[in-house]
Design an enzyme around this catalytic site. Structure first.
Site, short mmCIF file in Angstrom:
data_model
loop_
_atom_site.label_atom_id
_atom_site.label_comp_id
_atom_site.label_asym_id
_atom_site.label_seq_id
_atom_site.Cartn_x
_atom_site.Cartn_y
_atom_site.Cartn_z
N SER A 117 4.05 9.20 -3.29
CA SER A 117 2.89 9.61 -2.51
C SER A 117 1.95 10.51 -3.29
O SER A 117 2.38 11.30 -4.15
CB SER A 117 3.36 10.35 -1.24
OG SER A 117 2.28 10.94 -0.56
N TYR A 139 -4.63 8.22 -2.30
CA TYR A 139 -5.69 8.49 -1.34
C TYR A 139 -6.95 8.80 -2.15
O TYR A 139 -6.94 9.74 -2.96
CB TYR A 139 -5.36 9.71 -0.47
CG TYR A 139 -4.26 9.51 0.54
CD1 TYR A 139 -4.37 8.51 1.51
CD2 TYR A 139 -3.13 10.32 0.54
CE1 TYR A 139 -3.37 8.33 2.46
CE2 TYR A 139 -2.14 10.15 1.49
CZ TYR A 139 -2.25 9.16 2.44
OH TYR A 139 -1.28 8.99 3.37
N THR A 165 -4.39 3.31 -0.57
CA THR A 165 -4.18 3.35 0.88
C THR A 165 -5.53 3.42 1.59
O THR A 165 -6.33 4.32 1.33
CB THR A 165 -3.30 4.54 1.26
OG1 THR A 165 -2.02 4.38 0.63
CG2 THR A 165 -3.10 4.62 2.76
N LYS A 228 -3.00 -1.04 0.34
CA LYS A 228 -2.04 -0.78 1.40
C LYS A 228 -2.76 -0.46 2.71
O LYS A 228 -3.65 0.40 2.74
CB LYS A 228 -1.14 0.38 1.01
CG LYS A 228 -0.08 0.77 2.04
CD LYS A 228 0.77 1.91 1.49
CE LYS A 228 1.91 2.28 2.42
NZ LYS A 228 1.43 2.95 3.64
N HIS A 252 0.95 2.00 8.36
CA HIS A 252 1.28 3.37 7.97
C HIS A 252 2.43 3.89 8.82
O HIS A 252 2.49 5.07 9.19
CB HIS A 252 0.06 4.28 8.12
CG HIS A 252 -0.06 5.33 7.06
ND1 HIS A 252 -1.05 5.31 6.10
CD2 HIS A 252 0.69 6.42 6.79
CE1 HIS A 252 -0.92 6.35 5.30
NE2 HIS A 252 0.14 7.04 5.69
N LEU A 286 10.57 -1.52 9.50
CA LEU A 286 11.73 -2.27 8.99
C LEU A 286 12.93 -1.35 8.93
O LEU A 286 12.92 -0.33 8.25
CB LEU A 286 11.42 -2.84 7.60
CG LEU A 286 10.28 -3.85 7.58
CD1 LEU A 286 9.45 -3.73 6.32
CD2 LEU A 286 10.83 -5.27 7.73
#
Length: 353
Positions: A117, A139, A165, A228, A252, A286
């Site tokens: 991240s 980001y 993202t 994403k 997300h 998931l």
């Protein structure tokens, strides 16, 4: 925080139940940390991401030779032992003192790939030193110079792709108590900024994103860019037309727009639209090997596992993450053989309704 030492977990546990892992994590983590990790998971009155994956049903073949089944595949040319990868997740040091370094050790031993991240509390150099392949989730901030500096630092320390993202043009103001900058402890969210953790928010939403940012990021680093947060076929095609090497179908984890279409329903149209022009991945909700198998049948080349990894990290460190990933792979092989699949290439939408 009372976190079990790595290697302290018993080795004879049955296949980990994610609900049990979550409950165990909630017992050892501070309440505000658990609340942040859980976050919004779906709108009222509609199935959550995980429930929707569980509603899918298989139409298995029989009398098929599955003796040579292998989970090994590649993602953007990187060999991986399984299509079950680890999603980028912020604040992993809130789950375990070593954060992504511990997760990376488990990923390396399992032979898969780690997403990191923007809001990691661990230095890129420390993650890279572990030796697991990793992609950097980006980001694009209003401060473009800061964004450029971060992605170039990530590339220099070994990231092999950038994950742009695109589903967070704003942060939900209704849950300010979940924002890490308001926590009593910060876990070093900005470890890779010049000068270290400055105390200012690293990301608060970017409203001026465009497909041109795909090329901008690629030009900065030479790395492939995966987009994403794609939930529509037309958006997926625009991304690929503009140079994206892949797309991740993602909500997300249900954290942004809670009444959006869920990933399980968006995946088939995105995969069909992209075809073989780029790679398609999926995350959000998931939790079981059956979910993973359904995603692979519906067109995902690989899946990114999120919260279950965080719960395993909190309760067992890198040994817990390794156990979770290993158990999912073992059970995924069983599921695929039950579908009559002798290879990953034999999976297709005809096996799922």
């Amino acid at each position: 925080m009372d976190v079990p030492a790595d290697g302290d977990r018993p080795t004879d546990l049955p296949y980990p139940d994610v609900d049990e892992l979550e409950a165990a994590a909630a017992r050892v983590l501070p309440e505000h940390v658990v609340g942040y990790f859980r976050g919004p998971t779906g709108a009222y009155g509609i199935p959550t991401e995980a429930e929707r994956w569980s509603q899918l049903r298989f139409r298995p073949h029989v009398l098929r030779d599955t003796s040579r089944l292998s989970l090994a595949t590649t993602v953007l040319g990187t060999p991986v032992a399984s299509p079950v990868l680890v999603a980028p997740m912020a604040q992993q040091r809130a789950a375990h003192p070593e954060g992504e370094v511990a997760t990376a050790r488990a990923v390396r031993r399992r032979g898969v790939l780690l997403g990191v991240s923007t809001n990691t509390g661990v230095r890129f150099a420390d993650i890279g030193a572990v030796g697991a392949p990793w992609w950097f989730q980006v980001y694009v901030m209003d401060d473009r110079a800061m964004t450029a500096d971060l992605v170039q630092r990530a590339a220099a320390e070994g990231a092999t792709a950038l994950v742009l993202t695109v589903d967070t043009p704003g942060v939900d103001p209704r849950r300010p108590q979940l924002e890490p900058r308001s926590w009593p402890e910060r876990y070093g969210m900005q470890a890779n900024l010049p000068g270290g953790d400055t105390g200012r928010p690293i990301f608060s939403g970017t409203r001026n994103l465009s497909v041109d940012d795909i090329g901008w990021l690629h030009d900065l680093t030479g790395l492939p860019v995966v987009v994403k947060g794609v939930l529509r076929a037309d958006d997926a095609v625009r991304c690929v037309d503009t140079g994206a090497a892949g797309v991740i179908v993602s909500t997300h984890g249900g954290r942004c727009l809670t009444q959006s279409i869920v990933s399980a329903d968006a995946l088939p149209e995105v995969a069909a639209a992209v075809g073989d022009r780029a790679e398609v991945y999926v995350d959000s909700g998931l939790r079981t090997p059956e979910h993973v198998a359904a995603a692979l049948c519906l067109g995902a080349r690989a899946v990114f596992l999120g919260r279950p990894v965080m719960w395993a990290l909190a309760t067992g460190g890198d040994a817990g993450v390794e156990e979770l990933l290993g158990s999912i792979d073992t059970q995924l092989e069983r599921v695929l053989r039950s579908l009559g699949a002798g290879s990953l290439d034999e999976l297709g939408p005809d096996l799922v309704v």
